[in-house]
Design a protein around this motif. Structure first.
Motif, short mmCIF file in Angstrom:
data_model
loop_
_atom_site.label_atom_id
_atom_site.label_comp_id
_atom_site.label_asym_id
_atom_site.label_seq_id
_atom_site.Cartn_x
_atom_site.Cartn_y
_atom_site.Cartn_z
N SER A 9 61.92 15.17 -15.55
CA SER A 9 61.58 14.91 -16.94
C SER A 9 61.66 13.53 -17.60
O SER A 9 61.29 13.52 -18.69
CB SER A 9 62.41 16.08 -17.61
N GLY A 10 62.18 12.78 -16.71
CA GLY A 10 62.17 11.40 -17.36
C GLY A 10 63.36 10.89 -18.17
O GLY A 10 64.37 11.72 -18.02
N LYS A 11 62.94 10.10 -19.13
CA LYS A 11 64.03 9.45 -19.82
C LYS A 11 64.38 10.23 -21.03
O LYS A 11 63.47 10.93 -21.60
CB LYS A 11 63.93 8.01 -20.14
N THR A 12 65.75 10.10 -21.45
CA THR A 12 66.11 10.79 -22.69
C THR A 12 65.95 9.81 -23.71
O THR A 12 65.94 8.39 -23.45
CB THR A 12 67.66 10.96 -22.31
N THR A 13 65.22 10.15 -24.89
CA THR A 13 65.02 9.15 -26.00
C THR A 13 65.66 9.89 -27.41
O THR A 13 66.09 10.95 -27.39
CB THR A 13 63.74 9.33 -26.29
N LEU A 14 65.99 8.79 -28.20
CA LEU A 14 66.60 9.03 -29.33
C LEU A 14 65.67 8.42 -30.65
O LEU A 14 65.19 7.26 -30.27
CB LEU A 14 68.04 8.32 -29.55
N VAL A 38 66.04 17.44 -18.44
CA VAL A 38 66.27 18.99 -18.10
C VAL A 38 67.60 18.93 -17.39
O VAL A 38 68.31 19.88 -17.72
CB VAL A 38 65.16 19.17 -17.08
N THR A 39 68.07 17.90 -16.65
CA THR A 39 69.33 18.01 -16.04
C THR A 39 70.50 17.24 -16.81
O THR A 39 71.56 16.92 -16.21
CB THR A 39 69.26 17.51 -14.54
N TYR A 40 70.40 17.11 -17.96
CA TYR A 40 71.38 16.15 -18.73
C TYR A 40 72.47 16.87 -18.69
O TYR A 40 72.64 17.97 -19.11
CB TYR A 40 70.73 16.11 -20.04
N ILE A 63 76.53 17.96 -33.79
CA ILE A 63 75.35 18.64 -33.37
C ILE A 63 74.76 19.31 -34.26
O ILE A 63 75.32 20.50 -34.67
CB ILE A 63 75.46 19.28 -32.17
N GLN A 64 73.65 19.22 -35.09
CA GLN A 64 73.27 19.95 -36.16
C GLN A 64 72.28 21.24 -35.63
O GLN A 64 72.29 22.21 -35.97
CB GLN A 64 72.03 19.41 -37.05
N ASP A 65 71.36 20.87 -34.26
CA ASP A 65 70.88 21.77 -33.60
C ASP A 65 70.59 21.47 -32.31
O ASP A 65 70.71 20.30 -31.94
CB ASP A 65 69.56 21.99 -34.48
N ASP A 66 70.33 22.44 -31.38
CA ASP A 66 70.39 22.10 -29.97
C ASP A 66 69.32 23.01 -29.15
O ASP A 66 69.65 24.39 -29.08
CB ASP A 66 71.61 22.00 -29.12
N SER A 67 67.96 22.83 -28.90
CA SER A 67 67.19 23.74 -28.12
C SER A 67 67.24 23.43 -26.67
O SER A 67 66.98 21.91 -26.37
CB SER A 67 65.84 23.76 -28.70
N LYS A 68 67.67 24.01 -25.86
CA LYS A 68 67.87 23.62 -24.34
C LYS A 68 66.44 23.43 -23.77
O LYS A 68 65.65 23.78 -24.00
CB LYS A 68 68.56 24.82 -23.67
N PRO A 69 66.72 22.69 -22.52
CA PRO A 69 65.47 22.31 -21.66
C PRO A 69 64.86 23.74 -21.41
O PRO A 69 65.45 24.59 -21.14
CB PRO A 69 65.96 21.53 -20.66
#
Length: 468
Positions: free
Chosen positions: A323-328, A351-353, A375-381
């Protein structure tokens, strides 16, 4: 059946339907929200428009409490879901648009409008595909259900509510991303960094700072009110604008300086394609401010996010092969001298974060910089193996229709309705090599590609739900 030819013959109808839908301003409207109208009148109007189209075709329709609805055809125990959304993000600065953003203007083979590619164009392509299959009289052994959401851009509350009352599709796709298809969607977390220090307006230099409306958009405008600055402040500001090829303004009101910077909007899944006005304004102010609370706020914003979309300063960086790089993306950035500062971040993580480990370390590092992290919200991969028969079927349909046997299956930092399904993927309708103009000024859909996508979706419906 030549689905491409069938779609071409309905081009005028396709364009007219899309124009009617994009002419509905369906941005979340806090001012008109009620218990009966959960996301405001615009999103509801768009939902009702499409359900009315379904009724006119003699298909089954259902409105689930004005949150979401569906149009259904076919018979069978299994259910093929096509998950679309008719809400859109704000238009930003309308002066950046060549054509009015809710006009649906056709020019140079494109239809321009907010929502043209995200997601009203793909929705209309899928809707036309359903009509083509129905009109061809093809017998289906599954129910085919277009599920229409109205809150995709602001939290998926629509489909969360829908699936509390309606069944989950056996399989499904969301026409809300890229071709060939996306079988890996990054996790999407909303992080809130809150400054632990407030200031005294009689002493602090920074009084107000505001940028951004949504976490999932790169802010294209930032504004700050400052005082007690150096004599070189105005000259330094214009030098900064020139050096960074930016537009901005400076206004003096009494002892206050009101400065603005204009950036470039982009989708939060690709923050590197935008110009974050909040980050650039902070980078300038970092050179000018010295009072404690003011300096702490701009230092944090600039040190963490200036020319870095990957969270290196907070040890949030990570990437994997699938899935590549994590971005903010700092999507909403605010400061009030009496309340302190706040940054709302859309983080698109691999995905494997190692989520808990990374967040714990980031919280420790943020505290050292004077900020707390929540953490206000978290939708998993979401991930479906490319070896799955369902994935292979969709990929083969795309390749047969386009002749493209080279483009690999994809991952995305965007979040589509595919992630709410037990077995679902994002399937088009952005073609390889096309610029992604979602969430930007002058958003458009290429009409030729709208027709091609219609043919692909028609074949997908028949292949996945037709009698063999």
């Amino acid at each position: 059946m030549d689905w491409l030819q069938a779609a071409k013959e309905r081009q005028d109808e396709l364009i007219q339907d899309l124009q009617e839908l994009v002419q509905i301003n369906s941005v979340l409207d806090e001012n008109t929200i009620t218990t009966e109208v959960p996301f405001g009148v615009g999103p509801l109007k768009a939902l009702e428009w499409l359900l009315t189209k379904g009724e006119a075709e003699g298909l089954q329709t259902k409105n689930i409490d004005n949150y979401a609805g569906h149009i259904q055809m076919g018979e069978g125990e299994d259910l093929l879901g096509i998950l679309c959304h008719v809400d859109v993000v704000p238009v930003g600065d309308e002066t950046d648009w060549t054509y009015p953003p809710f006009s649906g203007t056709v020019a140079d083979g494109k239809l321009f409008a907010r929502g043209a590619i995200d997601d009203k164009g793909p929705t209309i392509a899928a809707w036309m595909a359903m009509k083509l299959v129905k009109d061809a009289g093809i017998e289906l052994n599954k129910r085919v259900r277009m599920i229409i959401g109205t809150d995709e851009e602001t939290g998926f509350r629509c489909v969360d509510h829908y699936f509390k009352h309606e069944e989950m599709p056996t399989i499904g796709f969301a026409p809300d991303a890229d071709f060939p298809l996306i079988n890996a969607e990054k996790g999407i977390a909303e992080l809130v960094f809150s400054q632990n220090r407030t200031g005294d307006a009689s002493k602090e230099q920074l009084l107000l700072f505001n940028a951004g409306k949504r976490p999932n958009m790169v802010p294209d405008f930032a504004k700050a009110t400052v005082q007690f600055v150096s004599e070189q402040f105005e000259q330094n500001f214009h030098t900064f604008l020139s050096k960074n090829q930016l537009e901005g303004s400076l206004l003096i009101e009494g002892s206050h300086y009101i400065i603005t910077i204009k950036g470039k909007a982009a989708h939060a899944m690709e923050p590197e394609k935008g110009v974050n006005a909040a980050v650039y304004l902070s980078a300038f102010l970092q050179q000018e401010l010295t009072t404690e609370a003011s300096k702490q706020f701009v230092d944090f914003t600039a040190d963490v996010f200036y020319q870095d979309h990957y969270g290196n300063k907070l040890d949030l960086q990570f990437e994997d092969e699938m899935s590549g790089k994590t971005t903010l993306n700092p999507g909403i950035v605010t400061y009030d001298v009496a309340k302190g500062g706040s940054l709302v971040i859309s983080m698109r993580y691999s995905v494997t974060y190692p989520f808990d480990e990374k967040i714990t370390e980031a919280q420790r590092l943020a505290v050292a910089k004077g900020f707390s992290l929540d953490i206000q919200d978290d939708s998993k991969p979401h991930y479906v193996s490319e070896d799955d028969a369902f994935i292979q079927t969709l990929a083969n349909i795309y390749r047969r229709q386009t002749g493209d046997y080279e483009t690999p299956l994809l991952s995305t930092g965007g979040g589509t309705y595919a992630r709410v399904m037990k077995k679902g993927v994002a399937f088009g309708m952005l073609f390889p090599g096309e610029p992604d103009v979602a969430h930007r000024a002058n958003e458009f859909v290429v009409i030729e590609n709208l027709i091609k996508a219609t043919a692909i979706y028609a074949e997908a419906i028949v292949e996945l739900a037709g009698n063999k």
